[in-house]
Design an enzyme around this catalytic site. Structure first.
Site, mmCIF file in Angstrom:
data_model
loop_
_atom_site.group_PDB
_atom_site.id
_atom_site.type_symbol
_atom_site.label_atom_id
_atom_site.label_comp_id
_atom_site.label_asym_id
_atom_site.label_seq_id
_atom_site.Cartn_x
_atom_site.Cartn_y
_atom_site.Cartn_z
ATOM 1 N N ASP A 157 -8.955 4.744 -0.041
ATOM 2 C CA ASP A 157 -8.668 3.324 0.159
ATOM 3 C C ASP A 157 -9.840 2.480 -0.345
ATOM 4 O O ASP A 157 -10.968 2.966 -0.449
ATOM 5 C CB ASP A 157 -8.461 3.019 1.652
ATOM 6 C CG ASP A 157 -7.242 3.724 2.208
ATOM 7 O OD1 ASP A 157 -6.345 4.070 1.421
ATOM 8 O OD2 ASP A 157 -7.204 3.927 3.441
HETATM 9 N N1 URA Z 1 -7.138 8.528 4.828
HETATM 10 C C1 URA Z 1 -7.182 7.181 4.890
HETATM 11 O O1 URA Z 1 -6.652 6.584 5.808
HETATM 12 N N2 URA Z 1 -7.826 6.535 3.912
HETATM 13 C C2 URA Z 1 -8.457 7.140 2.890
HETATM 14 O O2 URA Z 1 -9.048 6.485 2.034
HETATM 15 C C3 URA Z 1 -8.402 8.548 2.844
HETATM 16 C C4 URA Z 1 -7.732 9.222 3.816
#
Ligand code: URA
Length: 236
Positions: free
Chosen positions: A103
């Site tokens: 993310d």
């Molecule tokens: N899980 C999440 O919620 N975000 C990420 O970036 C990776 C795994």
């Protein structure tokens, strides 16, 4: 393939640097000085020399990045900076892509490569490649959560996750944990904590299969994988 691409893929320099070098007459192809960057070369058969030394062609690149928050794990984005924007030209022109997504606000280990086969193997749900995250959580993480994650939890869309291994590092109104999961659903870690009524405040990926984050890398920095790291990943 164009001669300038060949030379920069071999680590000689950026396309711009390579063009300058070609102008000086430093490069020969099959014994003939070539100054035209557009000249075509055959990776398997042509002999390219720089200052009378043979140049080894390299097709693939493997980069380990410590992704900072605020950049997107994509090759292009209309609004935001991407992880590709953080690369030097000498690495960019290999056209690497991030292997899986973190993310925008997640930090940590991100592998970038142009090796589609490896990328596919690491991302394929069939291979269950484990990914370990460190997270700071709003809420008191407890043994019930550990047990729930071991069974898999039901996300808000009804999907029941595969088991996750949750390790509590510290517990309190805010807790610190490590979580290992073998899937990569959208926002998976955040949604798993939502499923037990908690919130991820900070998330960082520590490892993917045998590849671990290099803590020497500052946020936004990257380096090429070592041979051992690459062998480890390919053996996954
Ligand atoms: N899980 C999440 O919620 N975000 C990420 O970036 C990776 C795994």
């Amino acid at each position: 393939m164009r001669l300038d691409k060949w030379l920069s893929n071999s680590g000689i320099g950026s396309r711009k640097e390579v063009k300058k070098l070609l102008k000086t007459g430093a490069v020969t192809v099959n014994g003939k000085v070539i100054k035209d960057p557009k000249q075509h070369v055959q990776p398997d058969t042509d002999e390219v020399m720089l200052f009378d030394e043979p140049v080894q062609y390299r097709e693939f690149i493997y980069l380990l990045m410590n992704k900072p928050a605020g950049v997107i794990s994509a090759t292009e984005d209309k609004r935001d900076e991407t992880v590709i924007d953080l690369l030097d030209d000498t690495h960019k022109h290999f056209d690497p892509h991030p292997v899986g997504r973190l993310d925008k606000d997640t930090e940590g280990l991100l592998l970038l490569t142009n090796d589609g086969q490896l990328s596919h193997a690491l991302l394929s749900p069939k291979h269950h490649v484990p990914k370990t995250y460190f997270a700071r959580i709003l809420g008191h993480v407890n043994e019930e959560d550990v047990a729930a994650f071991q069974e898999g939890v039901t996300l808000e869309d009804g999907y029941h996750t595969k088991p996750g291994e949750l390790v509590i590092l510290s517990a309190g109104p805010e807790s610190e944990i490590e979580l290992t999961i073998t899937e990569g659903k959208f926002h998976q870690v955040k949604r798993m904590f939502q499923a037990v009524d908690k919130e991820v405040l900070y998330l960082k990926r520590l490892s993917m299969g045998s590849l671990a984050l290099d803590e020497e890398l500052e946020l936004g920095e990257y380096r090429e994988l070592t041979e051992e790291e690459l062998d480890g990943l390919k053996g996954n």
